[in-house]
Every structure is written in structure tokens, then in C-alpha cells.
Motif scaffolding. Structure first.
Motif, PDB file in Angstrom:
ATOM      1  N   ALA A   1       0.827  -1.202   0.000  1.00  0.00           N
ATOM      2  CA  ALA A   1       0.000   0.000   0.000  1.00  0.00           C
ATOM      3  C   ALA A   1       0.866   1.259   0.000  1.00  0.00           C
ATOM      4  CB  ALA A   1      -0.933  -0.010   1.198  1.00  0.00           C
ATOM      5  N   SER A   2       0.401   2.285  -0.693  1.00  0.00           N
ATOM      6  CA  SER A   2       1.127   3.568  -0.698  1.00  0.00           C
ATOM      7  C   SER A   2       0.919   4.305   0.609  1.00  0.00           C
ATOM      8  CB  SER A   2       0.639   4.424  -1.875  1.00  0.00           C
ATOM      9  OG  SER A   2      -0.758   4.666  -1.763  1.00  0.00           O
ATOM     10  N   LEU A   3      -0.172   4.023   1.288  1.00  0.00           N
ATOM     11  CA  LEU A   3      -0.453   4.584   2.618  1.00  0.00           C
ATOM     12  C   LEU A   3      -1.229   3.535   3.389  1.00  0.00           C
ATOM     13  CD1 LEU A   3      -1.779   8.164   3.379  1.00  0.00           C
ATOM     14  CD2 LEU A   3      -2.719   6.161   4.541  1.00  0.00           C
ATOM     15  N   TYR A   4      -0.817   3.295   4.623  1.00  0.00           N
ATOM     16  CA  TYR A   4      -1.475   2.271   5.444  1.00  0.00           C
ATOM     17  C   TYR A   4      -1.694   2.841   6.839  1.00  0.00           C
ATOM     18  CZ  TYR A   4      -2.293  -2.144   7.920  1.00  0.00           C
ATOM     19  OH  TYR A   4      -2.822  -3.145   8.685  1.00  0.00           O
ATOM     20  N   ASN A   5      -2.946   2.916   7.278  1.00  0.00           N
ATOM     21  CA  ASN A   5      -3.293   3.470   8.584  1.00  0.00           C
ATOM     22  C   ASN A   5      -4.327   2.562   9.230  1.00  0.00           C
ATOM     23  OD1 ASN A   5      -4.266   4.901  10.788  1.00  0.00           O
ATOM     24  ND2 ASN A   5      -4.247   6.881   9.739  1.00  0.00           N
TER      25      ASN A   5
ATOM     26  N   GLU B   1      -5.969  14.355   8.474  1.00  0.00           N
ATOM     27  CA  GLU B   1      -4.947  15.061   7.684  1.00  0.00           C
ATOM     28  C   GLU B   1      -4.565  14.263   6.439  1.00  0.00           C
ATOM     29  OE1 GLU B   1      -1.762  15.731  10.370  1.00  0.00           O
ATOM     30  OE2 GLU B   1      -2.855  17.223  11.584  1.00  0.00           O
ATOM     31  N   GLN B   2      -4.459  12.961   6.595  1.00  0.00           N
ATOM     32  CA  GLN B   2      -4.090  12.126   5.446  1.00  0.00           C
ATOM     33  C   GLN B   2      -5.186  12.150   4.368  1.00  0.00           C
ATOM     34  OE1 GLN B   2      -3.446   8.467   7.584  1.00  0.00           O
ATOM     35  NE2 GLN B   2      -1.212   8.732   7.655  1.00  0.00           N
ATOM     36  N   LEU B   3      -6.450  12.081   4.783  1.00  0.00           N
ATOM     37  CA  LEU B   3      -7.539  12.140   3.819  1.00  0.00           C
ATOM     38  C   LEU B   3      -7.590  13.489   3.115  1.00  0.00           C
ATOM     39  CD1 LEU B   3     -10.452  10.279   5.681  1.00  0.00           C
ATOM     40  CD2 LEU B   3      -9.390   9.605   3.520  1.00  0.00           C
ATOM     41  N   GLU B   4      -7.359  14.561   3.855  1.00  0.00           N
ATOM     42  CA  GLU B   4      -7.354  15.889   3.251  1.00  0.00           C
ATOM     43  C   GLU B   4      -6.206  16.034   2.259  1.00  0.00           C
ATOM     44  OE1 GLU B   4      -9.528  18.683   6.613  1.00  0.00           O
ATOM     45  OE2 GLU B   4      -7.360  18.384   6.743  1.00  0.00           O
ATOM     46  N   LEU B   5      -5.060  15.434   2.583  1.00  0.00           N
ATOM     47  CA  LEU B   5      -3.926  15.469   1.665  1.00  0.00           C
ATOM     48  C   LEU B   5      -4.252  14.705   0.376  1.00  0.00           C
ATOM     49  CD1 LEU B   5      -0.981  16.205   1.048  1.00  0.00           C
ATOM     50  CD2 LEU B   5      -0.292  14.106   2.250  1.00  0.00           C
TER      51      LEU B   5
ATOM     52  N   ASP C   1     -13.775  15.907  17.992  1.00  0.00           N
ATOM     53  CA  ASP C   1     -13.842  14.764  17.076  1.00  0.00           C
ATOM     54  C   ASP C   1     -14.900  14.991  15.990  1.00  0.00           C
ATOM     55  OD1 ASP C   1     -11.862  13.490  18.411  1.00  0.00           O
ATOM     56  OD2 ASP C   1     -13.119  11.947  19.325  1.00  0.00           O
ATOM     57  N   LYS C   2     -16.031  15.579  16.370  1.00  0.00           N
ATOM     58  CA  LYS C   2     -17.086  15.850  15.388  1.00  0.00           C
ATOM     59  C   LYS C   2     -16.581  16.789  14.301  1.00  0.00           C
ATOM     60  CE  LYS C   2     -21.095  15.077  18.384  1.00  0.00           C
ATOM     61  NZ  LYS C   2     -22.290  15.703  19.035  1.00  0.00           N
ATOM     62  N   ALA C   3     -15.773  17.759  14.701  1.00  0.00           N
ATOM     63  CA  ALA C   3     -15.227  18.699  13.719  1.00  0.00           C
ATOM     64  C   ALA C   3     -14.296  17.974  12.752  1.00  0.00           C
ATOM     65  CB  ALA C   3     -14.495  19.822  14.434  1.00  0.00           C
ATOM     66  N   MET C   4     -13.472  17.076  13.279  1.00  0.00           N
ATOM     67  CA  MET C   4     -12.569  16.327  12.402  1.00  0.00           C
ATOM     68  C   MET C   4     -13.340  15.359  11.505  1.00  0.00           C
ATOM     69  SD  MET C   4      -9.111  15.580  14.631  1.00  0.00           S
ATOM     70  CE  MET C   4      -9.910  15.056  16.150  1.00  0.00           C
ATOM     71  N   ILE C   5     -14.414  14.760  12.034  1.00  0.00           N
ATOM     72  CA  ILE C   5     -15.223  13.853  11.220  1.00  0.00           C
ATOM     73  C   ILE C   5     -15.858  14.605  10.052  1.00  0.00           C
ATOM     74  CG2 ILE C   5     -17.383  12.539  11.233  1.00  0.00           C
ATOM     75  CD1 ILE C   5     -16.547  11.422  13.950  1.00  0.00           C
ATOM     76  N   GLU C   6     -16.302  15.818  10.294  1.00  0.00           N
ATOM     77  CA  GLU C   6     -16.842  16.625   9.200  1.00  0.00           C
ATOM     78  C   GLU C   6     -15.775  16.899   8.152  1.00  0.00           C
ATOM     79  OE1 GLU C   6     -19.971  17.417   8.582  1.00  0.00           O
ATOM     80  OE2 GLU C   6     -20.467  16.211  10.350  1.00  0.00           O
ATOM     81  N   ARG C   7     -14.549  17.106   8.587  1.00  0.00           N
ATOM     82  CA  ARG C   7     -13.449  17.296   7.635  1.00  0.00           C
ATOM     83  C   ARG C   7     -13.195  16.019   6.826  1.00  0.00           C
ATOM     84  NH1 ARG C   7      -8.727  19.278  11.427  1.00  0.00           N
ATOM     85  NH2 ARG C   7      -7.512  18.943   9.497  1.00  0.00           N
ATOM     86  N   CYS C   8     -13.288  14.868   7.501  1.00  0.00           N
ATOM     87  CA  CYS C   8     -13.131  13.586   6.791  1.00  0.00           C
ATOM     88  C   CYS C   8     -14.211  13.421   5.732  1.00  0.00           C
ATOM     89  CB  CYS C   8     -13.194  12.421   7.789  1.00  0.00           C
ATOM     90  SG  CYS C   8     -11.784  12.254   8.877  1.00  0.00           S
ATOM     91  N   LYS C   9     -15.450  13.739   6.096  1.00  0.00           N
ATOM     92  CA  LYS C   9     -16.555  13.611   5.145  1.00  0.00           C
ATOM     93  C   LYS C   9     -16.326  14.509   3.932  1.00  0.00           C
ATOM     94  CE  LYS C   9     -20.202  12.504   8.529  1.00  0.00           C
ATOM     95  NZ  LYS C   9     -21.474  12.980   9.123  1.00  0.00           N
ATOM     96  N   ARG C  10     -15.871  15.744   4.187  1.00  0.00           N
ATOM     97  CA  ARG C  10     -15.653  16.663   3.070  1.00  0.00           C
ATOM     98  C   ARG C  10     -14.532  16.166   2.161  1.00  0.00           C
ATOM     99  NH1 ARG C  10     -16.643  20.696   7.039  1.00  0.00           N
ATOM    100  NH2 ARG C  10     -14.402  20.930   7.415  1.00  0.00           N
ATOM    101  N   ALA C  11     -13.480  15.621   2.772  1.00  0.00           N
ATOM    102  CA  ALA C  11     -12.357  15.120   1.972  1.00  0.00           C
ATOM    103  C   ALA C  11     -12.795  13.945   1.095  1.00  0.00           C
ATOM    104  CB  ALA C  11     -11.210  14.711   2.889  1.00  0.00           C
TER     105      ALA C  11
END
Length: 480
Positions: free
Chosen positions: A283-287, A299-303, A356-366
Motif C-alpha cells: 500500500a502507498s499509505l497504510y493506517n 490530515e491524510q484524507l485531506e492530503l 472529534d465531530k469537527a474532524m469527522i466533518e473534515r473527513c466527510k468533506r475530503a
């Protein structure tokens, strides 16, 4: 001697009656409801006439019978029902139908009773408003039927097939709607075995090198290879209850890409276990710490979303090269697949803190950005969950995912969370038997679903294939 002759005469008349009645045992409906009655009356009348001649073998008897037949024929000119009393008339009429019993006209008009043609109820003359092709393959009889007359609907054809089972000597049937007014009717002498009921284990060597577009992952209900094309696909949803075979199916969908220089695969394992450890090196990225370190995953999803947008902007768009898939994936410009297993970890805000809710919203947008823009840029997101709900898979993301796999679920709500609305008559994930591990219902862009079953590829086989750096190529995707 007289007794023996009497017995022979009775036997001959009985055999004659049985022979005349034989067509009724093969055909449910020939022309109209009254045809069967007319045929029975004619058969009995014929037997009586011949019995009279047989038991009274005199010239005067023959003359009398002929005169009576003539009178009946004259009366029948004004009252057609009297023709049923004439010997052999209706039986001879049925003979040509029996001779034509392998023709599509016979099946459509006489057995199934569809008769959508400008014609009388007893003859084959006239102009037919349909086309039909009939094949008898032994255990399976096939009738391809095309008719665009009003009233010839799916329900009408289905009912006629069900009513015609006895006439076709069939135990069950299946109707394939091939298009407007176009059907393929299958009649089976015995209930056919469903190919999805049998699990098929394969080896990594059975898989071909990825061709830059499609992967073969299982079998369809029709016994054909089930294939997924990543071309022009920016979102894939896979959901099902624990133990339904979700992880095993995802292995088949991702292994050819992980082993190919034409693809880059990023993996987010929300469960945090070892389910994806076999793919870590490729994998190129594994988390697999998403649940414990939501910030890093965000951060990884936004990138990745930013890189997707950048690829879209930097592509040399032109009339001759309209999108990524015109040239296709290559080592220089690989296809990007982002796998998010147990995606509810990154999407579900239930019980989460404000941060966490704020970060989850960022994940959804990404993720939404990749799904919306990735189609032309050569990017795709694969979302997997064993808790299919609207919170686990936001509907605005799911609705932009054109390919959806619904493995076994137990509720309609879970089915709709994965697939959305399902057209009436299409298979649903709630119908998948509990013992059909790897069974799924796949929904494509047209909204219709079909039943499939993933092959089973042991994780050890997948790991061995990736450690060996390459997969053995096979000419047609899979060996039989």
C-alpha cells in the motif's frame, strides 16, 4: 371365440378413445376455453360411431351412418357446434398442432395462450404481431419472445409462464426482461442448481495482472464471471453484517491493484486489527490507527483529496484526451484507490466529542471531494462497513458512488443504507441466505441489482502474491 372377438372389439375401442384423448395430456390450452370440451365430445362421438360400425358390420349400417353424418354436416352449416359430433374432425385439427409442437408459434399461441395476433381462434393464418424463437436444450427450454402490444406486460408474461408449466413439462421457470416488449423465457424440467450456492476457492495465481481497468472477483447467478470496472468509477460502497464475507470480497477487489505498478492504493483500517496487514507492504499509505488517532487520518484524507484536485487541474485536457481514462492507468500516471474499511469510524459522530465531530466533518468533506471529482482524475474511494446506516455511510457520499455491493443484511433499513432504493423485482441483500458467505447484491449505475458471489481467496495467498512482487498472468482473467 365370440367372447374373444368381443374382448378385442372393446379393447380396440378403448385404445381408440385413449389415443384420441392423448393431446389433452400434453397441452393445457390450445385455442380457447371451449376447445377442450369440443375435443372431448368429438373423441367420444368418434368412438360411438366406430363402435356402431364395429358391432353392426352391415352395409345398411354403413349407409345409415353416412346419411346421419351428412345430415349433421348440413345442420353444422347453421349451428357449428354440431361439427363436434362428426368423427375425427377435432382430432385431425389437433394433429397439425401436435406436429408443430416444437415451433415457437405453437408454444406462444397454443401452450402459453398469449395469442397477440390478428387471427381466428382455431387457425394459424393471419398476421402475427410478435416474433418468437424457440430452442429445446433438454432440461431447459428457451423461448425468446418480442411483442409490443398493449397489455403484454411483465406480469402478464410471468402469469402465462406459470400457467404453462404443465404444458411445457417443466418444474420451474424464469423470465428475463431483455428490453421493452422483449423477454427470454426459461422452462426447466428440474429446478436448476444456483451457481451461487457453491463456494469457489481460488489461488492468487488464478488472477491475471491488472489490465488498468477491470478486476474479476466472482460469479454471477447466470454462471458468468463477475467483473468490476474501475474506469469512470469514483466511488464504491461495500456493506454487510459481520461474517458476510466483506473483507474477503475486498481482498479480491484490491489485490490486483496492490500488485500492479499502474495503481496506488491507500488503506484506512478503522477496525485497527490485522485484517489488512497482508497489504501493508504494497500500500502507498497504510493506517490502522484511525480510531485511536483521528487527527492523523483526517490530515491524510485531506492530503489525498488535495492531490486528487491537483491531478484534475494538471491533466492536459483536450478533445483527444478528455479525461484520465482516455489513456488509462500507467506506471507514470497510476490509478488511485482509497480504501476505508469500517468507514463509520471516520463518519459516525454518535458519542463523539466536539473536537472529534469537527474532524469527522473534515473527513466527510475530503472523501466527498474525491468521490465528486475523482471520476475524471483517476481516483476512487471504496467504503466498507459492517454497520450499514445513514450515519456510517452519509447519503450524499453514497449517492455519488455508482457501484454498491450489498452483502447479507437483516433489515430493509440496512439494505437501503448501502444500495438506496431497489427497483421492484430486483434481488435484495436481505434475501441472501446466511450460509452463502461472500454472496452479494451489486448495484450499478442504472440502479438495477444482480446477485453475485465473491470467490474466496485466503489472506495467506494474497500476502504470498504480494511478497512475490508479481502475479502470474492468465489469458482471460481467471482460469476455469
Amino acid at each position: 371365440m365370440d367372447i374373444l372377438l368381443l374382448i378385442l372389439k372393446i379393447f380396440a375401442l378403448t385404445a381408440l378413445l385413449v389415443g384420441l384423448m392423448h393431446p389433452l395430456s400434453d397441452v393445457a390450452a390450445w385455442d380457447e376455453p371451449g376447445w377442450k370440451t369440443r375435443h372431448i365430445v368429438c373423441a367420444i362421438a368418434t368412438t360411438v360411431w366406430l363402435g356402431w360400425l364395429l358391432f353392426k358390420p352391415k352395409f345398411t349400417t354403413l349407409v345409415t351412418v353416412c346419411v346421419v353424418w351428412g345430415v349433421i354436416w348440413l345442420i353444422s352449416l347453421f349451428h357449428p357446434s354440431f361439427r363436434n359430433l362428426l368423427p375425427f374432425l377435432r382430432c385431425l385439427t389437433s394433429l397439425r398442432h401436435r406436429i408443430k409442437s416444437g415451433s415457437p408459434e405453437f408454444i406462444v399461441e397454443r401452450v402459453l395462450g398469449l395469442r397477440p395476433f390478428e387471427d381466428s381462434t382455431t387457425d394459424f393464418g393471419g398476421i402475427r404481431d410478435y416474433k418468437a424463437v424457440y430452442r429445446n436444450n433438454g432440461d431447459e427450454k428457451l423461448l425468446e419472445f418480442i411483442c409490443n402490444l398493449a397489455g403484454i406486460t411483465d406480469d402478464f408474461v410471468d402469469k402465462k409462464c406459470r400457467d404453462g408449466l404443465g404444458a411445457m413439462h417443466a418444474e420451474t421457470y424464469k423470465v428475463d426482461h431483455l428490453g421493452p416488449g422483449h423477454w427470454m423465457l426459461h422452462f426447466y424440467e428440474t429446478t436448476p442448481k444456483n451457481p451461487l450456492d457453491e463456494s469457489k476457492t481460488i489461488k492468487a495465481s488464478d488472477l491475471a495482472d491488472w489490465n488498468g481497468k477491470t478486476v474479476t472477483y466472482g460469479m454471477t447467478e447466470g454462471g458468468e464471471y463477475a467483473k468490476l470496472s474501475y474506469a469512470q468509477t469514483s466511488g464504491i460502497v461495500v456493506g454487510g453484517v459481520p461474517g458476510a464475507g466483506k473483507s474477503a470480497g475486498a481482498t479480491l477487489l484490491t489485490l490486483p491493484l496492490l500488485a500492479s505498478p499502474k495503481a496506488s492504493v491507500a488503506i484506512f483500517d478503522g477496525k485497527g486489527g490485522m485484517d489488512w496487514s497482508w497489504a501493508q507492504r504494497a500500500a502507498s499509505l497504510y493506517n490502522n490507527d484511525c480510531d485511536l488517532d483521528l487527527g492523523t487520518a483526517t490530515e491524510q484524507l485531506e492530503l489525498l483529496a488535495a492531490r486528487c484536485v491537483e491531478d484534475l487541474k494538471n491533466h492536459p485536457w483536450s478533445d483527444s484526451d478528455p479525461d484520465f481514462w482516455h489513456a488509462g492507468a500507467s506506471a507514470l500516471h497510476p490509478f488511485h484507490l482509497v480504501v476505508i474499511d469500517e468507514c463509520q469510524t471516520l463518519f459516525d459522530t454518535t458519542g463523539r466529542s466536539k473536537e472529534d465531530k469537527a474532524m469527522i466533518e473534515r473527513c466527510k468533506r475530503a472523501v466527498a471531494t474525491i468521490v465528486r471529482k475523482g471520476r475524471s482524475a483517476g481516483w476512487c474511494v471504496m467504503l466498507l462497513t459492517q454497520k450499514p446506516t445513514a450515519d456510517s455511510i452519509p447519503t450524499n457520499i453514497r449517492d455519488n458512488c455508482v457501484v454498491r455491493f450489498g452483502l447479507r443484511v437483516t433489515t430493509r433499513e440496512a439494505s437501503e443504507a448501502i444500495l438506496g432504493s431497489i427497483p421492484d423485482g430486483d434481488p435484495t441483500p436481505t434475501e441472501i441466505p446466511s450460509n452463502r458467505r461472500g454472496g452479494a447484491v451489486v448495484q450499478s449505475e442504472d440502479g438495477h441489482t444482480k446477485s453475485v458471489r465473491f470467490f474466496y481467496l485466503p489472506v495467506t495467498e494474497a500476502a504470498r502474491a504480494l511478497n512475490g512482487l508479481t502475479l502470474e498472468a492468465v489469458t482471460d482473467g481467471l482460469t476455469a
